[in-house]
Write a protein that holds these residues in place. Structure first.
Motif, PDB file in Angstrom:
ATOM      1  N   THR A  90      56.677  17.525  25.240  1.00 25.75           N
ATOM      2  CA  THR A  90      56.872  18.986  25.390  1.00 25.75           C
ATOM      3  C   THR A  90      55.780  19.575  26.085  1.00 25.75           C
ATOM      4  O   THR A  90      56.389  20.832  26.683  1.00 25.75           O
ATOM      5  CB  THR A  90      58.175  19.537  24.022  1.00 25.75           C
ATOM      6  N   LEU A  91      55.148  19.482  24.749  1.00 28.48           N
ATOM      7  CA  LEU A  91      54.194  20.685  25.771  1.00 28.48           C
ATOM      8  C   LEU A  91      52.933  20.115  27.034  1.00 28.48           C
ATOM      9  O   LEU A  91      53.333  20.729  27.935  1.00 28.48           O
ATOM     10  CB  LEU A  91      52.551  20.438  24.384  1.00 28.48           C
ATOM     11  N   LEU A  92      54.367  18.579  26.910  1.00 28.52           N
ATOM     12  CA  LEU A  92      52.827  18.139  28.798  1.00 28.52           C
ATOM     13  C   LEU A  92      54.251  18.624  29.363  1.00 28.52           C
ATOM     14  O   LEU A  92      53.595  19.408  30.771  1.00 28.52           O
ATOM     15  CB  LEU A  92      52.836  16.757  29.002  1.00 28.52           C
ATOM     16  N   CYS A  93      54.884  18.704  29.442  1.00 32.57           N
ATOM     17  CA  CYS A  93      56.128  19.907  29.898  1.00 32.57           C
ATOM     18  C   CYS A  93      55.681  20.388  30.132  1.00 32.57           C
ATOM     19  O   CYS A  93      55.706  21.909  31.506  1.00 32.57           O
ATOM     20  CB  CYS A  93      57.637  19.555  29.373  1.00 32.57           C
ATOM     21  N   LEU A  94      55.774  21.999  29.337  1.00 30.79           N
ATOM     22  CA  LEU A  94      54.603  23.132  29.434  1.00 30.79           C
ATOM     23  C   LEU A  94      53.603  23.350  30.027  1.00 30.79           C
ATOM     24  O   LEU A  94      53.624  24.207  31.274  1.00 30.79           O
ATOM     25  CB  LEU A  94      54.521  24.057  27.605  1.00 30.79           C
ATOM     26  N   MET A  95      52.729  22.648  30.103  1.00 27.56           N
ATOM     27  CA  MET A  95      51.155  22.537  30.948  1.00 27.56           C
ATOM     28  C   MET A  95      51.403  22.678  32.718  1.00 27.56           C
ATOM     29  O   MET A  95      50.881  23.158  32.911  1.00 27.56           O
ATOM     30  CB  MET A  95      49.927  22.304  29.905  1.00 27.56           C
ATOM     31  N   PHE A  96      52.061  21.236  32.839  1.00 29.63           N
ATOM     32  CA  PHE A  96      52.439  21.193  33.704  1.00 29.63           C
ATOM     33  C   PHE A  96      52.564  22.004  34.665  1.00 29.63           C
ATOM     34  O   PHE A  96      53.026  21.948  35.785  1.00 29.63           O
ATOM     35  CB  PHE A  96      52.927  19.425  33.716  1.00 29.63           C
ATOM     36  N   TYR A  97      54.355  22.093  34.740  1.00 25.04           N
ATOM     37  CA  TYR A  97      55.136  22.919  35.380  1.00 25.04           C
ATOM     38  C   TYR A  97      54.569  24.081  35.026  1.00 25.04           C
ATOM     39  O   TYR A  97      54.602  24.610  35.746  1.00 25.04           O
ATOM     40  CB  TYR A  97      56.371  23.139  34.740  1.00 25.04           C
ATOM     41  N   ALA A  98      53.401  24.831  34.511  1.00 28.31           N
ATOM     42  CA  ALA A  98      53.193  26.299  34.403  1.00 28.31           C
ATOM     43  C   ALA A  98      52.056  26.125  35.532  1.00 28.31           C
ATOM     44  O   ALA A  98      51.955  27.507  36.171  1.00 28.31           O
ATOM     45  CB  ALA A  98      52.792  26.323  33.049  1.00 28.31           C
ATOM     46  N   GLY A  99      51.953  25.238  35.559  1.00 26.84           N
ATOM     47  CA  GLY A  99      50.692  25.038  36.777  1.00 26.84           C
ATOM     48  C   GLY A  99      51.304  24.666  38.282  1.00 26.84           C
ATOM     49  O   GLY A  99      50.244  24.406  39.482  1.00 26.84           O
ATOM     50  N   VAL A 100      52.259  24.566  38.175  1.00 28.06           N
ATOM     51  CA  VAL A 100      53.242  23.786  39.645  1.00 28.06           C
ATOM     52  C   VAL A 100      54.635  25.119  40.347  1.00 28.06           C
ATOM     53  O   VAL A 100      53.923  25.662  40.897  1.00 28.06           O
ATOM     54  CB  VAL A 100      54.201  22.501  39.672  1.00 28.06           C
ATOM     55  N   THR A 149      50.545   6.822  31.621  1.00 28.35           N
ATOM     56  CA  THR A 149      49.247   6.249  32.162  1.00 28.35           C
ATOM     57  C   THR A 149      49.560   7.496  33.576  1.00 28.35           C
ATOM     58  O   THR A 149      48.690   8.083  34.515  1.00 28.35           O
ATOM     59  CB  THR A 149      48.980   4.905  33.120  1.00 28.35           C
ATOM     60  N   LEU A 150      50.657   6.868  34.133  1.00 27.36           N
ATOM     61  CA  LEU A 150      50.398   7.663  35.151  1.00 27.36           C
ATOM     62  C   LEU A 150      51.383   9.182  34.675  1.00 27.36           C
ATOM     63  O   LEU A 150      50.596   9.625  35.985  1.00 27.36           O
ATOM     64  CB  LEU A 150      52.589   7.266  35.575  1.00 27.36           C
ATOM     65  N   MET A 151      51.176   9.638  33.903  1.00 28.78           N
ATOM     66  CA  MET A 151      51.352  11.197  33.082  1.00 28.78           C
ATOM     67  C   MET A 151      49.847  11.386  33.453  1.00 28.78           C
ATOM     68  O   MET A 151      49.751  12.818  33.548  1.00 28.78           O
ATOM     69  CB  MET A 151      52.034  11.575  31.985  1.00 28.78           C
ATOM     70  N   ILE A 152      49.704  10.982  33.050  1.00 33.21           N
ATOM     71  CA  ILE A 152      47.503  10.660  32.844  1.00 33.21           C
ATOM     72  C   ILE A 152      47.671  11.370  34.149  1.00 33.21           C
ATOM     73  O   ILE A 152      46.097  12.383  34.392  1.00 33.21           O
ATOM     74  CB  ILE A 152      47.042   9.858  32.093  1.00 33.21           C
ATOM     75  N   ILE A 153      47.261  10.177  35.082  1.00 34.59           N
ATOM     76  CA  ILE A 153      46.880  10.471  36.954  1.00 34.59           C
ATOM     77  C   ILE A 153      47.280  11.573  36.953  1.00 34.59           C
ATOM     78  O   ILE A 153      46.530  12.491  38.230  1.00 34.59           O
ATOM     79  CB  ILE A 153      46.880   8.952  38.243  1.00 34.59           C
ATOM     80  N   GLY A 154      48.356  11.963  37.304  1.00 32.07           N
ATOM     81  CA  GLY A 154      49.198  13.171  38.069  1.00 32.07           C
ATOM     82  C   GLY A 154      48.533  14.064  37.089  1.00 32.07           C
ATOM     83  O   GLY A 154      47.859  15.333  37.431  1.00 32.07           O
ATOM     84  N   SER A 155      47.878  14.657  36.052  1.00 28.04           N
ATOM     85  CA  SER A 155      47.844  15.406  35.175  1.00 28.04           C
ATOM     86  C   SER A 155      46.079  15.824  35.318  1.00 28.04           C
ATOM     87  O   SER A 155      45.404  17.046  35.825  1.00 28.04           O
ATOM     88  CB  SER A 155      47.471  15.667  33.766  1.00 28.04           C
ATOM     89  N   VAL A 156      45.332  14.930  35.559  1.00 26.85           N
ATOM     90  CA  VAL A 156      44.105  15.122  36.559  1.00 26.85           C
ATOM     91  C   VAL A 156      44.446  15.401  38.010  1.00 26.85           C
ATOM     92  O   VAL A 156      43.361  16.562  38.362  1.00 26.85           O
ATOM     93  CB  VAL A 156      43.509  13.673  36.672  1.00 26.85           C
ATOM     94  N   LEU A 193      46.532  17.133  39.332  1.00 27.14           N
ATOM     95  CA  LEU A 193      47.003  18.580  39.629  1.00 27.14           C
ATOM     96  C   LEU A 193      45.547  19.062  38.816  1.00 27.14           C
ATOM     97  O   LEU A 193      45.726  20.591  40.190  1.00 27.14           O
ATOM     98  CB  LEU A 193      47.456  19.495  38.245  1.00 27.14           C
ATOM     99  N   THR A 194      45.019  19.320  37.829  1.00 29.30           N
ATOM    100  CA  THR A 194      43.911  19.809  37.967  1.00 29.30           C
ATOM    101  C   THR A 194      42.673  19.979  38.830  1.00 29.30           C
ATOM    102  O   THR A 194      42.123  20.814  39.094  1.00 29.30           O
ATOM    103  CB  THR A 194      42.932  19.568  36.150  1.00 29.30           C
ATOM    104  N   GLY A 250      46.443  22.550  33.831  1.00 25.94           N
ATOM    105  CA  GLY A 250      45.977  21.624  34.245  1.00 25.94           C
ATOM    106  C   GLY A 250      44.695  20.749  32.991  1.00 25.94           C
ATOM    107  O   GLY A 250      45.323  19.032  33.525  1.00 25.94           O
ATOM    108  N   ALA A 251      44.300  20.973  32.758  1.00 26.56           N
ATOM    109  CA  ALA A 251      43.316  20.354  31.767  1.00 26.56           C
ATOM    110  C   ALA A 251      43.926  20.228  31.032  1.00 26.56           C
ATOM    111  O   ALA A 251      43.802  19.462  29.660  1.00 26.56           O
ATOM    112  CB  ALA A 251      42.018  21.327  31.518  1.00 26.56           C
ATOM    113  N   CYS A 252      44.801  21.704  30.092  1.00 30.71           N
ATOM    114  CA  CYS A 252      45.369  20.897  29.086  1.00 30.71           C
ATOM    115  C   CYS A 252      46.596  19.625  28.685  1.00 30.71           C
ATOM    116  O   CYS A 252      46.895  19.362  27.824  1.00 30.71           O
ATOM    117  CB  CYS A 252      46.453  22.631  28.465  1.00 30.71           C
ATOM    118  N   ALA A 253      46.971  19.502  30.061  1.00 32.60           N
ATOM    119  CA  ALA A 253      48.214  18.719  30.502  1.00 32.60           C
ATOM    120  C   ALA A 253      47.529  17.449  30.248  1.00 32.60           C
ATOM    121  O   ALA A 253      47.783  16.371  30.230  1.00 32.60           O
ATOM    122  CB  ALA A 253      48.323  18.627  31.980  1.00 32.60           C
TER     123      ALA A 253
END
Length: 524
Positions: free
Chosen positions: A321-331, A383-390, A392-393, A496-499
């Motif tokens: 849930t928090l990953l969704c919040l931070m990632f989509y807040a950056g998009v 792992t895919l979520m980690i790569i995508g977050s990096v 984004l940042t 993105g860093a939070c993600a």
């Protein structure tokens, strides 16, 4: 005795993929209207009207007339008024070119009316999508309605709310409210925001409904691919909105026409969902028949309010849930302001500025199903979520730095963002059913979407205020000369860093609880 065991309707590839196409089309129409105003920010925040020239440049008509009057003073040229500017008119004016005053001659292509909103008002409007969902908890209640009342009832309700909100939004933009205000804010902004808020309730509840539809039809099959394709179709709606809304507004001379087109498509999407409801009823009947033939007489236990405890006590669920919040807040909030970024930082003509952000959804159209198939077959979701977050940042850091202010560099960075925007959703949404059982899934998705909507509501308001107070540049006369986007882009980079941090924690939690996020979805 029958030789063949009764099959469910969802066991038919043709049936389940048809169901996916129908519900995905409805969501595509919703996403079109969600982003249809994003390329119009410059037009919405211009007081008066804007002249668009045949060379794909533009200028507020008030500024154009001032520059023409300067030339008229030197050459005794006839003066013009805003009303006399029309398509095909050739104009001459004094402008500064390479540090020198020169006479510029251009031909007017179209004249479009601006609305005179401030950047803060535009930020308020953009964030209004989530206001009712966040402050009145409507999205949370929508999840409970979904689990209690079912897919058909909830889908029809949410589609109707989307259409109603779209009509209110169109009415606000098509009407002249003069100088009327409400609580100190432009009344047109308030009414448009009300419509967008109602639309947001319907769109988000539709989103969780469609997610549950896909799990219902594709569990144990091509689940991540199906979710990836649904996301891809939604991004088609976003891409079309970013690509065509400004040309349509220019052609018609009003910002309300793209919204009207979106309302018409939503009506079509609503009718399509009614067709799906017929299929869903047949699916339920086939499931019941299969259970009876297999000798299973007891019905599956339904949803109870006490089931929410399982959701609230799951650390893995809250990390997603928090990953969704931070990632989509950056998009998504970034897309609301990206067109103006392209104009003022990368010097892209306004006519094409919306096309560069449109590359993001076009990239996800192709890549999200690819990454979804990868997750289905070999796993590695965390792992895919980690790569995508990096990624984004990195993208937002590049947008923040005062380097490489060329249009082609903006295109490259936007493509990278498109890859990131494909990686994370293709792994994140199919991971939720691995943590939360089916009967609580509607409420689980509702909570995720609710938290996400906090970001969608608050971040545009924050960015609009930052741009208005810290990024806008003025000359000595108080006239806006440009924007410095370093601070707003730095804020997006922090999301993105939070993600990244949260996705690392999620992979660690998966290793402890064995959710199976790194395992393939398809059962062999």
């Amino acid at each position: 005795m029958k030789e063949q065991i009764q099959k469910k309707l969802s066991d038919s590839k043709a049936a389940r993929w048809t169901a996916l196409i129908i519900v995905s089309f409805t969501m595509m129409c919703g996403y079109f209207l969600t982003d249809v105003m994003s390329p119009l920010e410059n037009l919405l925040t211009t007081r008066g009207s804007v002249a668009y020239f045949t060379d794909d440049t533009s200028m507020p008509t008030d500024s154009l007339l001032v520059k023409m009057e300067l030339l008229a003073a030197d050459e005794a040229s006839p003066s013009l008024t805003v009303e006399s500017l029309e398509k095909g008119l050739q104009v001459q004016y004094l402008d500064c070119v390479d540090g020198n005053q020169q006479v510029v001659e251009k031909t007017v292509a179209t004249i479009a009316s601006g609305e005179g909103w401030s950047s803060t008002e535009y930020g308020f409007f953009s964030g209004s999508y989530g206001y009712i969902n966040v402050f009145l908890l409507m999205l949370f209640f929508g999840g409970l309605i979904l689990d209690k009342m079912g897919i058909r009832f909830t889908g029809i309700l949410s589609s109707g709310l989307m259409f109603t909100g779209a009509l209110i939004k169109w009415y606000a933009l098509a009407s002249d409210f003069g100088d009327a205000t409400f609580l100190g804010m432009n009344l047109q902004v308030v009414v448009a925001s009300l419509g967008f808020s109602i639309f947001g309730v319907g769109c988000e509840i539709s989103g969780i409904t469609v997610s549950k539809v896909i799990v219902k039809w594709f569990a144990g099959k091509e689940l991540a691919l199906a979710m990836g394709l649904q996301v891809a179709m939604a991004r088609i709606g976003t891409a079309v909105a970013l690509g065509v809304s400004l040309p349509v507004a220019r052609m018609m001379g009003e910002v309300s026409y793209p919204v009207l087109f979106g309302a018409i498509t939503l009506c079509i999407g609503f009718l399509c969902y009614l067709v799906y409801c017929v299929m869903d009823k047949k699916e339920d009947a086939s499931v019941q028949a299969a259970r009876q033939e297999a000798g299973e007489t007891a019905e599956e236990e339904g949803f109870k309010m006490s089931d929410l405890k399982l959701i609230f006590c799951s650390k893995g669920f809250w990390l997603i849930t928090l990953l969704c919040l931070m990632f989509y807040a950056g998009v998504f909030p970034f897309l609301k302001f990206a067109t103006k970024l392209m104009i003022f930082k990368y010097n892209v003509p306004e006519s094409f500025a919306g096309l560069i952000p449109a590359l993001l959804p076009f990239g996800t159209i192709l890549l999200t199903p690819v990454f979804g198939t990868l997750y289905d077959r070999i796993g590695r979701g965390a792992t895919l979520m980690i790569i995508g977050s990096v990624m984004l940042t990195v993208v937002h850091v590049l947008f923040a730095l005062p380097v490489m202010n060329y249009w082609w560099f903006a295109v490259v960075v936007m493509v990278i963002l498109g890859i990131a925007f494909s990686l994370v959703p293709s792994a994140m949404w199919p991971s939720v059913p691995k943590i939360i059982p089916m009967k609580q899934l509607g409420s689980a998705y509702a909570i995720i979407f609710y938290i996400q909507n906090i970001g969608l509501a608050m971040v545009p308001l924050l960015i609009g205020w930052v741009i208005n107070d810290f990024a806008t540049q003025y000359n000595e006369a108080g006239v806006v000369t440009g924007y410095n986007y370093a601070v707003p882009m730095t804020i997006f980079a922090l999301f993105g860093a939070c993600a990244i941090l949260i996705s690392l924690m999620l992979r660690q939690e998966d290793a402890k609880k064995h959710y199976g996020l790194e395992e393939a979805n398809m059962k062999k």
